[in-house]
Design an enzyme around this catalytic site. Structure first.
Site, PDB file in Angstrom:
ATOM      1  N   GLY B 196       7.599  -1.142  -0.026  1.00 29.38           N
ATOM      2  CA  GLY B 196       7.138  -2.378   0.251  1.00 29.38           C
ATOM      3  C   GLY B 196       7.927  -3.393  -0.139  1.00 29.38           C
ATOM      4  CB  THR B 198      10.848  -7.610  -4.538  1.00 30.62           C
ATOM      5  OG1 THR B 198      11.868  -6.811  -3.708  1.00 30.62           O
ATOM      6  CG2 THR B 198      11.339  -7.459  -6.042  1.00 30.62           C
ATOM      7  CB  VAL B 200       3.561  -6.289  -2.734  1.00 26.39           C
ATOM      8  CG1 VAL B 200       2.281  -5.061  -2.908  1.00 26.39           C
ATOM      9  CG2 VAL B 200       3.054  -7.276  -1.996  1.00 26.39           C
ATOM     10  N   GLY B 201       5.802  -5.208  -5.098  1.00 26.88           N
ATOM     11  CA  GLY B 201       6.163  -4.090  -6.019  1.00 26.88           C
ATOM     12  C   GLY B 201       5.518  -4.416  -7.668  1.00 26.88           C
ATOM     13  CD  GLU B 218      12.120   4.688  -2.343  1.00 25.81           C
ATOM     14  OE1 GLU B 218      13.051   4.272  -1.708  1.00 25.81           O
ATOM     15  OE2 GLU B 218      12.522   5.948  -3.094  1.00 25.81           O
ATOM     16  CB  CYS B 253      13.926  -0.981   2.814  1.00 24.30           C
ATOM     17  SG  CYS B 253      13.988   0.927   3.115  1.00 24.30           S
TER      18      CYS B 253
END
Lengths: 472, 478
Positions: B196, B198, B200-201, B218, B253
């Protein structure tokens, strides 16, 4: 000691070095690795003295465990490096062969290594070896709990390794916090679970990948049919190293109830052989690293409900604590609360192998599970029914000598691998690549819009590949 | 359309317990079991391909071709690839060791990490859920899937089909949004696989840090393209770039985010784009006969529209907005680095062209940004290619193509820096969920014990000498 203000500047300078491509050349990296080996060889007296002062570490332990393996692995890494850096060309299906699929090995960039106090030479330079080999630039932050050693590193490292690429940064919590505020391309942390969470949290903000080499309570399971005398000797040897202050120390022992006393007698016998005059003043036995760890250990001992069968003498002023062996330890005892990391050996009697397995499985995954058994089905059972970073049969500690095995934890004992190529891989980015020839256009034509029904059928054939039947 | 029914928190906790219990019992360990579950994944896709395509049409306006090539096809082939390689991947390794240790039976076992969580995004809701899932099954883990609530039809269908085809005690799908995801992240997992954004990463990594959970991230980023006008077939380059860009209306992405080209070749590139554009959409992308995916929802549609109006570059092709959340792919020239289009990943059907003086300028711009997931380079010039290999960093480096790299299972798919860490596809998916457990078995015989005698205290002078040998190793003069 580096002041906090210089820390970002150091990081930026290392980044600039990385970008300049200085660490790119293989001969250059090999030279740095040889320099690392030279440093360990030439400065060994100073290093031994520093570790004696900080930890009371016996010289043999330093030479055998720390310096020897650092030198050997630096040289071996240099030797293997040309092989490791080679781009891979994996075998692919025929249709994709003209695309030249490649996996480049690229250095991750500028990395941070935080090393602990207990095996400070090995646990600083082993990761550093991999980072150098991978072509990264590095900040090494050794532990403030071994101040003589850390200060020594700050002096000797720049004499041997290129300070444009590798820097030692010393300090305590404020300096470490500053380091962790910055962005790194990888953080390699060796230490305990509590601080690991702080490191991981800081890394999360920058999406930094990590290696966490932690500890935990590494249990020993003894199969009654095994030679109890030999088991005791090998366990005791592992436990006494560095006065038990190792991540892979055998933490506690699980043995059949009716063999407990035999085990105790075997421990006593071998202890007397190792330390004929006791360990308190023996140059073959290390000291406790600090007053607070000393207090922690004596406090745990004071609260145990088990029966002490070998009472270690203590000397608070010199931070010396002999081994204490306690039998009939039950679940919930003070000695089972946390990783001991010290010269205390609890024995937990069990009534069956099942009970031993359940006991271990009810707790966090250990870094290593030790078991003494010659019985193949017992071994298989332990391999398949337990989880641990590594599993070692019939010895303790020796797995660290096997540089072909990935050294790692799992769960609370951490993640990420090290030793030799595993360390190199830790600091390496696998950068995938293809190169599509112009000539491929004829084959690719069918993918472009607009799509005829025939095109759709041809390209969706993959969906309808026959599926093999499930065997019953 | 009826909105998704989210899984209550109590149930999420129960699912986690059930999956953990199943793992502890060892049910997912036998390879025969895993093989069967993987075949069921392949069957799930084959037997429900129409419904899956309908869900993608409902969620993203996808043409059947764009549903099968990137999603259905790979799901079936990955599952079968895993079945074929299951034994090989799971075989313990016996590395070669030094002679004095040769009797220790040194082994590396492949063991499942345990109970894992996979969070997948809305843009390729099927393939990005199933491919990591295949890795988890092959590795012997139990797994909870949390698909995106923004692709409702796909999520609902996944939630319906997975329990029908796979063992519900070992694999589950939960539905929810921020609240449910936050709750799930508070539970203990043995690995978290997140695909998802960056931002939320970071939240995922932060939650994982509390439990020391290993993570695969990812993420995305602004994947740049460099077109070397001096040394490439501009027509082919434009066609391959546009093909990649228009997939899922740029919501991928690995979408080519923006294009660098030498100043003097900008017009030729635009003409080449125009030619490809007209061949893809002879009636224009918004025509009912044209294949063109739509933007996922109103919020992203407005975001893309706003970008088009705010850019200081010139919209030379496309950019018209249509009904049903569709936007014509737009080619924009003369874009500078500080343009609104360059603020963040576009994730939409807009392609900025940034003219530069030369390749070095392009590389310098790329170096100043965060590390992208992919760098695309169109060139025949070896020196230019080597410059990108040596002076740039990215998850992947793709030459003369966009997208096809994800079809190559033998090369890892993953990012670096802000585009993430960890990887998957093929064996790399299996590795993501596998713990490599080292093993030795030291013999008890007198010979071994005799050999090791010097290691025991009290440490003697001869022992010291013996262990000091490595210290005398000859260091090469280099």
């Amino acid at each position: 000691m580096s002041t906090i203000a210089t820390i970002p500047k150091i990081r930026d300078a290392l980044r600039a070095t990385f970008r300049s491509g200085l660490t790119h050349s293989i001969p250059w990296r090999q030279h740095q690795l040889y320099q690392l080996a030279r440093m360990a060889q030439n400065e060994r007296e100073l290093i031994c003295d520093a570790l004696q002062k900080d930890l009371g570490k016996p010289k043999t332990e330093v030479l055998a465990n720390e310096l020897g393996s650092v030198i050997k692995r630096a040289l071996k890494s240099a030797e293997r490096l040309p092989e490791w850096v080679k781009a891979e060309h994996p075998e692919v299906i025929d249709r994709q062969k003209p695309w030249n699929p490649t996996i480049y090995k690229a250095p991750k960039g500028t990395v941070l290594i935080i090393s602990p106090w207990n095996f400070p030479m090995m646990l600083s330079f082993q990761p550093l070896t991999g980072a150098i080999a991978a072509g990264c630039t590095v900040v090494l932050k050794p532990s403030e709990l071994v101040p003589t050693f850390s200060q020594l590193l700050e002096e000797i490292v720049p004499k041997y390794l290129d300070p444009n690429a590798y820097r030692v940064v010393n300090g305590a919590i404020p300096e470490t916090t500053k380091l962790l505020e910055l962005q790194w391309d990888h953080i390699f942390y060796t230490g305990n679970g509590k601080v690991a969470r702080i490191v991981a949290s800081a890394a999360a903000k920058h999406l930094t990948p990590m290696t966490l080499e932690l500890g935990g309570k590494s249990p020993v399971i003894i199969d009654s049919a095994y030679d109890i005398d030999l088991a005791a000797k090998r366990i005791l040897w592992g436990k006494c190293h560095n006065a038990g202050q190792i991540c892979v120390a055998p933490d506690y022992v699980l043995v059949q109830r009716d063999k407990q006393d035999e085990l105790v007698r075997a421990f006593q016998k071998h202890y007397n052989a190792f330390f004929p005059k006791g360990a308190l003043d023996s140059p073959s036995f290390g000291s406790i690293v600090s007053d607070s760890h000393y207090k922690r250990l004596t406090s745990l001992l004071s609260r145990t409900k088990g029966e002490t069968v070998l009472k270690g003498r203590a000397d608070a002023a010199r931070k010396r604590l002999e081994l204490t062996i306690v039998k009939d330890v039950a679940g919930g005892d003070s000695l089972l609360e946390e990783e001991l990391f010290g010269p205390i050996l609890p024995i937990v009697p069990v009534d069956s192998l099942d009970q031993a397995v359940d006991f271990v499985n009810a707790r966090s995954h250990p870094l290593v599970l030790y078991a003494f058994s010659d019985n193949e089905s017992v071994k298989q059972r332990l391999v398949s029914q337990t989880h641990s970073g590594g599993i070692v049969f019939n010895d303790t500690f020796q797995q660290l000598a096997v540089s072909e095995l990935p050294f790692t934890g799992v769960g609370e004992s951490g993640y990420g691998y090290q030793f030799m190529k595993y360390t190199y891989d830790t600091f390496t980015q696998l950068r995938s690549s293809i190169d599509m020839p112009k000539e491929a256009e004829a084959n690719l034509a069918v993918r472009y819009l607009p799509h005829s029904e025939e095109a759709v059928k041809a390209l969706t054939a993959a969906v309808y590949t026959p599926i093999p039947p499930s065997r019953s | 359309m009826a909105s998704l029914k989210y899984t209550p928190k109590q149930q999420l906790t129960e699912i986690h317990s059930r999956l953990s219990q199943t793992f502890r019992e060892g049910r997912t360990l036998p390879l025969g079991y895993r093989r069967k579950q993987l075949l069921q994944v392949a069957r799930l896709v084959q037997e429900n391909s129409d419904a899956i395509m309908a869900s993608l049409k409902a969620d993203l306006g996808r043409h059947p071709f764009e549903a099968t090539l990137p999603e259905l096809g790979p799901m079936v082939s990955s599952a079968l690839h895993a079945v074929e390689n299951l034994d090989k991947w799971n075989s313990p390794e016996k590395p070669q060791v030094e002679a004095w240790r040769s009797e220790w039976d040194t082994t590396i076992f492949k063991t499942p990490k345990g109970t894992v969580l996979s969070i997948s995004p809305w843009n390729f809701p099927w393939v990005l859920t199933i491919l990591p899932f295949i890795g988890a099954i092959a590795a012997g883990c139990t797994c909870l899937i949390k698909p995106s609530e923004h692709a409702q039809a796909s999520a609902a269908l996944l939630a319906k089909l997975i329990p029908q085809y796979l063992d519900p005690d070992a694999y589950a799908v939960c539905l929810g949004a921020v609240e449910e995801t936050t709750h799930v992240l508070s539970l203990k997992w043995d690995h978290i696989f997140y695909t998802g954004s960056t931002s939320v990463g970071r939240i995922i990594a932060e939650a994982a840090a509390k439990q020391l959970t290993p993570v695969t991230l990812e993420l995305g980023g602004q994947s740049p393209v460099f077109v070397d006008g001096d040394s490439t077939n501009i027509e082919i380059a434009a066609k391959r770039i546009l093909w990649g860009k228009q997939q899922n209306a740029g919501q991928v992405c690995v979408a080519p985010n923006h294009v660098f080209v030498q100043e003097e070749h900008q017009s030729a590139l635009v003409e080449a784009f125009r030619k490809a554009y007209d061949s893809f959409w002879p009636m224009g992308p918004l025509d009912s006969s044209s294949e063109m995916a739509r933007v996922v929802n109103a919020r992203h549609y407005e975001r893309n529209k706003s970008l088009l109006s705010r850019t200081k570059g010139k919209v030379v092709i496309g950019g018209q907005t249509g009904q049903d959340l569709r936007i014509e792919p737009a080619i924009i020239t003369g874009v500078k680095l500080d343009d609104p289009l360059m603020e963040e990943e576009i994730f939409g059907p807009i392609l900025p062209i940034i003219p530069v003086a030369n390749v070095d300028a392009a590389i310098s711009h790329i170096q100043s940004g965060s590390t992208p997931l992919v760098i695309y380079v169109f060139t025949e010039n070896e020196e230019t290619k080597n410059k990108f290999v040596e002076r740039t960093q990215s998850g992947q480096l793709i030459l003369n193509e966009t997208f096809a790299q994800v079809a190559v299972y033998e090369i890892p798919f993953g990012g670096q820096g802000q585009s993430g860490y960890g990887s998957y596809l093929g064996k790399y998916s299996f590795d993501a969920f596998t713990h490599q457990r080292g093993y030795i078995n030291v013999p008890a015989d007198a010979r071994t014990e005799g050999f090791m005698q010097g290691r025991y205290p009290p440490y003697s002078a001869p022992a010291l000498t013996f262990f000091s040998q490595a210290l005398k190793a000859k260091i090469p003069d280099a």
